[in-house]
Design an enzyme around this catalytic site. Structure first.
Site, mmCIF file in Angstrom:
data_model
loop_
_atom_site.group_PDB
_atom_site.id
_atom_site.type_symbol
_atom_site.label_atom_id
_atom_site.label_comp_id
_atom_site.label_asym_id
_atom_site.label_seq_id
_atom_site.Cartn_x
_atom_site.Cartn_y
_atom_site.Cartn_z
ATOM 1 N N ASP A 14 -13.409 -0.606 -37.296
ATOM 2 C CA ASP A 14 -14.792 -0.242 -37.970
ATOM 3 C C ASP A 14 -14.693 1.142 -38.600
ATOM 4 O O ASP A 14 -13.814 2.093 -37.919
ATOM 5 C CB ASP A 14 -15.646 -0.702 -37.123
ATOM 6 C CG ASP A 14 -17.098 -0.274 -37.728
ATOM 7 O OD1 ASP A 14 -17.420 -0.564 -38.863
ATOM 8 O OD2 ASP A 14 -17.774 0.556 -36.917
ATOM 9 N N ASP A 16 -17.877 3.308 -39.747
ATOM 10 C CA ASP A 16 -19.052 4.058 -39.415
ATOM 11 C C ASP A 16 -19.455 3.902 -37.923
ATOM 12 O O ASP A 16 -19.802 2.649 -37.772
ATOM 13 C CB ASP A 16 -20.257 4.096 -40.556
ATOM 14 C CG ASP A 16 -21.212 5.169 -40.421
ATOM 15 O OD1 ASP A 16 -21.057 5.929 -39.629
ATOM 16 O OD2 ASP A 16 -22.003 5.170 -41.396
#
Length: 230
Positions: A14, A16
């Site tokens: 991922d 953020d």
């Protein structure tokens, strides 16, 4: 605690909350949007920021701000512009530069980034944080059909297919997909990874270890670390 060894042919990160932190920028953006577009059900911007963490703006702006389809592209642009330019960030998280440099050197074609952000935002954030771009490219919100964002498995299945075209590599049959590791901070992303059949590792960026340990079902991670310096 005895260290664990995870065997994986691919790593899907991922962005953020896992590699970078744009929390303050996101908070600023939700606060500004709340002034122009009252939130549904009388919610406050902090409530919306919490509820939408890890999800795509194309879905959350419609759900919580009643942004119409024809207004979405401009709304997303404005929101992400606030995050990038008015939030004092994003900032790279501890351990990430060394980890990505090592991954990019050792297995340059066996990793990618799967994010709910747009391609524009992801590219700008990586540049600002001086982080490498995967050789296989990114999987962003622009690559996923409407309604198929995290916690739907579609983003991580797309990430797996970026790395391998083998049918067994991108399957919901968990034993066949154990060669892929998803690294996430958000429950929605952890659920997406597990539903795609991957091993999931949670980073305690926006949630405590205790919170992550008490998740249930698809949101429960296989492993938890405080940060990526470990």
């Amino acid at each position: 605690m005895t260290p664990s060894t995870i065997l994986a042919e691919a790593i899907l990160f991922d962005l953020d909350g896992t590699l970078i932190d744009s929390t303050q920028g996101v908070f600023n953006a939700w606060e500004e949007f709340g002034k122009k577009h009252p939130f549904v059900d009388g919610l406050q911007w902090r409530d919306v920021a919490h509820k939408t963490h890890g999800r795509r703006l194309a879905e959350t702006l419609k759900q919580y701000c009643n942004i119409q389809d024809d207004e979405l592209p401009q709304a997303i642009y404005e929101f992400e512009d606030i995050v990038i330019n008015c939030g004092g960030g994003p900032d790279v998280l501890p351990g990430v530069p060394q980890l990505l440099n090592d991954v990019n050197r050792i297995i340059p074609d066996r990793w990618t980034i799967v994010t709910s952000a747009s391609s524009r935002f992801a590219s700008a954030a990586l540049t600002r944080c001086n982080l490498p771009v995967p050789s296989k490219g990114l999987v962003t919100a622009d690559d996923i059909a409407s309604g198929q964002g995290k916690p739907n498995p579609a983003p991580y299945l797309a990430g797996a297919r970026r790395i391998s075209d083998q049918d067994a590599f991108a399957t919901k049959c968990r034993p066949a997909f154990l060669s892929s590791l998803v690294i996430e901070d958000a429950p929605s992303g952890l659920a997406a990874g597990r539903r795609a059949g991957a091993i999931t590792l949670a980073v305690c960026t926006n949630h405590t270890r205790e919170f992550l340990e008490t998740r249930s079902g698809d949101e429960k991670p296989d492993f938890i670390v405080d940060d990526l310096e470990q």
